[in-house]
Design a protein around this motif. Structure first.
Motif, PDB file in Angstrom:
ATOM      1  N   SER A  31       0.829  -1.211   0.000  1.00 19.73           N
ATOM      2  CA  SER A  31       0.000   0.000   0.000  1.00 19.73           C
ATOM      3  C   SER A  31       0.862   1.259   0.000  1.00 19.73           C
ATOM      4  CB  SER A  31      -0.919   0.002   1.221  1.00 19.73           C
ATOM      5  OG  SER A  31      -1.815  -1.079   1.188  1.00 19.73           O
ATOM      6  N   LYS A  32       1.954   1.228   0.758  1.00 22.13           N
ATOM      7  CA  LYS A  32       2.857   2.375   0.781  1.00 22.13           C
ATOM      8  C   LYS A  32       3.472   2.620  -0.588  1.00 22.13           C
ATOM      9  CE  LYS A  32       5.829   2.532   4.170  1.00 22.13           C
ATOM     10  NZ  LYS A  32       6.804   2.045   5.182  1.00 22.13           N
ATOM     11  N   ASP A  33       3.879   1.530  -1.261  1.00 16.38           N
ATOM     12  CA  ASP A  33       4.459   1.668  -2.602  1.00 16.38           C
ATOM     13  C   ASP A  33       3.436   2.226  -3.578  1.00 16.38           C
ATOM     14  OD1 ASP A  33       6.844   0.675  -1.667  1.00 16.38           O
ATOM     15  OD2 ASP A  33       6.502  -1.369  -2.369  1.00 16.38           O
ATOM     16  N   ALA A  34       2.195   1.705  -3.501  1.00 18.74           N
ATOM     17  CA  ALA A  34       1.145   2.189  -4.403  1.00 18.74           C
ATOM     18  C   ALA A  34       0.847   3.661  -4.153  1.00 18.74           C
ATOM     19  CB  ALA A  34      -0.119   1.352  -4.222  1.00 18.74           C
ATOM     20  N   LEU A  35       0.829   4.064  -2.880  1.00 18.01           N
ATOM     21  CA  LEU A  35       0.581   5.466  -2.541  1.00 18.01           C
ATOM     22  C   LEU A  35       1.704   6.356  -3.044  1.00 18.01           C
ATOM     23  CD1 LEU A  35      -1.102   7.611  -1.108  1.00 18.01           C
ATOM     24  CD2 LEU A  35       0.125   7.063   1.005  1.00 18.01           C
ATOM     25  N   ALA A  36       2.945   5.888  -2.900  1.00 19.18           N
ATOM     26  CA  ALA A  36       4.093   6.674  -3.378  1.00 19.18           C
ATOM     27  C   ALA A  36       4.026   6.854  -4.886  1.00 19.18           C
ATOM     28  CB  ALA A  36       5.397   5.994  -2.971  1.00 19.18           C
ATOM     29  N   ARG A  37       3.675   5.770  -5.617  1.00 14.35           N
ATOM     30  CA  ARG A  37       3.554   5.874  -7.076  1.00 14.35           C
ATOM     31  C   ARG A  37       2.452   6.842  -7.465  1.00 14.35           C
ATOM     32  NH1 ARG A  37       4.208   0.202  -6.906  1.00 14.35           N
ATOM     33  NH2 ARG A  37       1.961  -0.051  -7.211  1.00 14.35           N
ATOM     34  N   SER A  38       1.336   6.770  -6.734  1.00  7.47           N
ATOM     35  CA  SER A  38       0.208   7.659  -7.036  1.00  7.47           C
ATOM     36  C   SER A  38       0.580   9.117  -6.799  1.00  7.47           C
ATOM     37  CB  SER A  38      -0.992   7.267  -6.168  1.00  7.47           C
ATOM     38  OG  SER A  38      -2.072   8.140  -6.384  1.00  7.47           O
ATOM     39  N   GLU A  39       1.287   9.391  -5.702  1.00  4.60           N
ATOM     40  CA  GLU A  39       1.693  10.766  -5.408  1.00  4.60           C
ATOM     41  C   GLU A  39       2.677  11.286  -6.454  1.00  4.60           C
ATOM     42  OE1 GLU A  39       3.169  10.458  -1.445  1.00  4.60           O
ATOM     43  OE2 GLU A  39       1.200  10.795  -0.523  1.00  4.60           O
ATOM     44  N   LYS A  40       3.621  10.418  -6.865  1.00  8.78           N
ATOM     45  CA  LYS A  40       4.579  10.828  -7.894  1.00  8.78           C
ATOM     46  C   LYS A  40       3.867  11.120  -9.206  1.00  8.78           C
ATOM     47  CE  LYS A  40       8.687   8.411  -6.144  1.00  8.78           C
ATOM     48  NZ  LYS A  40       9.663   7.319  -6.411  1.00  8.78           N
ATOM     49  N   GLU A  41       2.917  10.240  -9.579  1.00  3.45           N
ATOM     50  CA  GLU A  41       2.198  10.443 -10.835  1.00  3.45           C
ATOM     51  C   GLU A  41       1.388  11.722 -10.792  1.00  3.45           C
ATOM     52  OE1 GLU A  41      -1.483   8.282 -12.978  1.00  3.45           O
ATOM     53  OE2 GLU A  41       0.288   7.022 -12.706  1.00  3.45           O
ATOM     54  N   SER A  42       0.776  11.990  -9.638  1.00  2.54           N
ATOM     55  CA  SER A  42       0.000  13.226  -9.502  1.00  2.54           C
ATOM     56  C   SER A  42       0.896  14.449  -9.665  1.00  2.54           C
ATOM     57  CB  SER A  42      -0.682  13.245  -8.141  1.00  2.54           C
ATOM     58  OG  SER A  42      -1.391  14.445  -7.957  1.00  2.54           O
ATOM     59  N   ALA A  43       2.093  14.389  -9.095  1.00  2.78           N
ATOM     60  CA  ALA A  43       3.038  15.503  -9.224  1.00  2.78           C
ATOM     61  C   ALA A  43       3.474  15.680 -10.669  1.00  2.78           C
ATOM     62  CB  ALA A  43       4.242  15.272  -8.317  1.00  2.78           C
ATOM     63  N   TRP A  44       3.748  14.548 -11.350  1.00  2.00           N
ATOM     64  CA  TRP A  44       4.159  14.633 -12.751  1.00  2.00           C
ATOM     65  C   TRP A  44       3.036  15.217 -13.616  1.00  2.00           C
ATOM     66  CZ3 TRP A  44       8.851  14.930 -13.981  1.00  2.00           C
ATOM     67  CH2 TRP A  44       9.834  14.148 -13.385  1.00  2.00           C
ATOM     68  N   ARG A  45       1.792  14.806 -13.339  1.00  2.00           N
ATOM     69  CA  ARG A  45       0.674  15.303 -14.138  1.00  2.00           C
ATOM     70  C   ARG A  45       0.505  16.811 -13.957  1.00  2.00           C
ATOM     71  NH1 ARG A  45      -3.177  11.138 -15.514  1.00  2.00           N
ATOM     72  NH2 ARG A  45      -4.951  12.481 -15.097  1.00  2.00           N
ATOM     73  N   GLU A  46       0.661  17.284 -12.722  1.00  2.00           N
ATOM     74  CA  GLU A  46       0.559  18.724 -12.478  1.00  2.00           C
ATOM     75  C   GLU A  46       1.683  19.474 -13.189  1.00  2.00           C
ATOM     76  OE1 GLU A  46       0.550  21.800  -8.666  1.00  2.00           O
ATOM     77  OE2 GLU A  46       0.231  19.647  -8.357  1.00  2.00           O
ATOM     78  N   MET A  47       2.898  18.917 -13.120  1.00  2.00           N
ATOM     79  CA  MET A  47       4.023  19.549 -13.796  1.00  2.00           C
ATOM     80  C   MET A  47       3.823  19.534 -15.314  1.00  2.00           C
ATOM     81  SD  MET A  47       8.003  18.435 -14.006  1.00  2.00           S
ATOM     82  CE  MET A  47       7.597  17.322 -15.345  1.00  2.00           C
ATOM     83  N   ALA A  48       3.326  18.388 -15.838  1.00  2.00           N
ATOM     84  CA  ALA A  48       3.117  18.271 -17.283  1.00  2.00           C
ATOM     85  C   ALA A  48       2.112  19.293 -17.775  1.00  2.00           C
ATOM     86  CB  ALA A  48       2.647  16.856 -17.623  1.00  2.00           C
ATOM     87  N   GLN A  49       1.048  19.506 -16.989  1.00  2.00           N
ATOM     88  CA  GLN A  49       0.045  20.490 -17.385  1.00  2.00           C
ATOM     89  C   GLN A  49       0.634  21.900 -17.426  1.00  2.00           C
ATOM     90  OE1 GLN A  49      -3.401  20.413 -14.886  1.00  2.00           O
ATOM     91  NE2 GLN A  49      -4.689  21.485 -16.350  1.00  2.00           N
ATOM     92  N   GLN A  50       1.473  22.224 -16.454  1.00  2.00           N
ATOM     93  CA  GLN A  50       2.089  23.547 -16.418  1.00  2.00           C
ATOM     94  C   GLN A  50       3.076  23.721 -17.563  1.00  2.00           C
ATOM     95  OE1 GLN A  50       3.845  24.518 -12.664  1.00  2.00           O
ATOM     96  NE2 GLN A  50       4.656  26.490 -13.356  1.00  2.00           N
ATOM     97  N   VAL A  51       3.879  22.666 -17.834  1.00  2.00           N
ATOM     98  CA  VAL A  51       4.846  22.735 -18.929  1.00  2.00           C
ATOM     99  C   VAL A  51       4.131  22.932 -20.262  1.00  2.00           C
ATOM    100  CG1 VAL A  51       6.522  21.380 -20.245  1.00  2.00           C
ATOM    101  CG2 VAL A  51       6.662  21.451 -17.765  1.00  2.00           C
ATOM    102  N   ALA A  52       3.065  22.158 -20.482  1.00  2.00           N
ATOM    103  CA  ALA A  52       2.321  22.278 -21.736  1.00  2.00           C
ATOM    104  C   ALA A  52       1.763  23.682 -21.906  1.00  2.00           C
ATOM    105  CB  ALA A  52       1.192  21.250 -21.762  1.00  2.00           C
ATOM    106  N   HIS A  53       1.241  24.242 -20.831  1.00  2.00           N
ATOM    107  CA  HIS A  53       0.670  25.593 -20.894  1.00  2.00           C
ATOM    108  C   HIS A  53       1.740  26.635 -21.198  1.00  2.00           C
ATOM    109  CE1 HIS A  53      -1.986  28.934 -19.896  1.00  2.00           C
ATOM    110  NE2 HIS A  53      -1.034  29.417 -19.116  1.00  2.00           N
ATOM    111  N   GLU A  54       2.872  26.536 -20.503  1.00  2.00           N
ATOM    112  CA  GLU A  54       3.930  27.535 -20.672  1.00  2.00           C
ATOM    113  C   GLU A  54       4.584  27.442 -22.048  1.00  2.00           C
ATOM    114  OE1 GLU A  54       4.552  29.954 -18.708  1.00  2.00           O
ATOM    115  OE2 GLU A  54       3.195  29.329 -17.110  1.00  2.00           O
ATOM    116  N   ILE A  55       4.675  26.235 -22.610  1.00  2.00           N
ATOM    117  CA  ILE A  55       5.308  26.085 -23.921  1.00  2.00           C
ATOM    118  C   ILE A  55       4.370  26.533 -25.030  1.00  2.00           C
ATOM    119  CG2 ILE A  55       6.145  24.388 -25.601  1.00  2.00           C
ATOM    120  CD1 ILE A  55       7.400  22.840 -23.379  1.00  2.00           C
TER     121      ILE A  55
END
Length: 272
Positions: A30-54
């Motif tokens: 469960s800890k591993d799954a939560l860590a993966r989910s948090e990382k993916e959420s962070a990447w998705r937020e960053m990806a959205q910002q990068v796409a907007h800025e570019i």
């Protein structure tokens, strides 16, 4: 940091210890799954910002360069060529921004029952008569094998792996891509996509499935991250084996549904 307890007897205390140790394993998962989910959420937020800025400055840049090309290009071929190169780079940036945007907005993969050999055949047929690469499909056991997942996403994942394999081959070689399917035990099916490229350097192998990593000049690094998410959502796993100078094989393993394979013929081979 919780540690499992060692207890040799099978009495009531032993049953309690075994239950505790099993709960520790589940907690770690469960800890591993939560860590993966948090990382993916962070990447998705960053990806959205990068796409907007570019994407914001790209359209006025493109329009301005096209205007300059029309005004000055006819009189000066060198300017026309230089601006053409810049416009090409703008298109590459736009494609990268689109990939990041798709990753940020990607919906949860669908769960549907589909027959995996049909997807393999349709994907490989896209490269029939391509002329630039040899793509071969090998199905070791004839039949129909049903899995659960997102059929359209699975097709895109396989297409991306084939394209990556072709692009990994140096210009002095003809790309040879082998796509194979085999049953693993009674309840799984394994797909392999192998190439004869240069392989993946040991120093970067741990980064392959990260959303921001790509070895290609024009790559966004999103494709394999999406592949990992889609395959794991279907209850499967994806990994690779590689050897420097000889090539790379990507493996996808998916659980089979409780269908008996219906025999439809002998081992199939499709070549482009």
């Amino acid at each position: 940091q919780n540690e499992p307890i060692s207890y040799p007897s099978d009495d009531e205390i032993g049953l309690l210890v075994n239950a505790y140790n099993k709960m520790l394993i589940q907690l770690e998962a469960s800890k591993d799954a939560l860590a993966r989910s948090e990382k993916e959420s962070a990447w998705r937020e960053m990806a959205q910002q990068v796409a907007h800025e570019i994407k914001n400055p790209l359209t006025p840049m493109k329009l301005t360069m096209q205007h300059i090309q029309r005004v000055l290009g006819d009189e000066n071929p060198r300017i026309h060529k230089s601006i053409g190169i810049l416009l090409n780079q703008v298109e590459i940036l736009s494609d990268i921004a689109t990939s990041f945007s798709a990753f940020a907005k990607m919906p949860i993969p669908q769960n549907e029952e589909f027959e995996i050999t049909e997807v393999l055949r349709q994907t490989v047929l896209l490269y029939t008569n391509d002329g630039q690469a040899e793509v071969k499909l090998e199905i070791e056991e004839a039949g129909q094998f049903y899995v659960n997942g997102d059929k359209a996403l699975t097709g895109r994942i396989l297409t991306n792996l084939i394209i990556n394999g072709i692009q990994a081959v140096p210009n002095d070689r003809t790309p040879h891509i082998r796509v194979s399917l085999q049953r693993v035990g009674a309840d799984k099916v394994r797909i392999e996509v192998s190439d004869n490229g240069t392989g993946i350097a040991e120093s970067i192998r741990h980064k392959v499935f990260l959303p921001n990593f790509s070895t290609k000049y024009t790559g966004s690094g999103i494709g394999l991250a999406l592949a990992k998410r889609g395959i794991e959502h279907a209850g499967g796993r994806i990994w690779f084996e590689t050897e420097d100078g000889l090539g790379t094989s990507f493996f996808i393993e998916l659980p089979l549904l409780n269908h008996q394979p219906r025999l439809i013929g002998l081992t199939a081979t499709v070549e482009s």
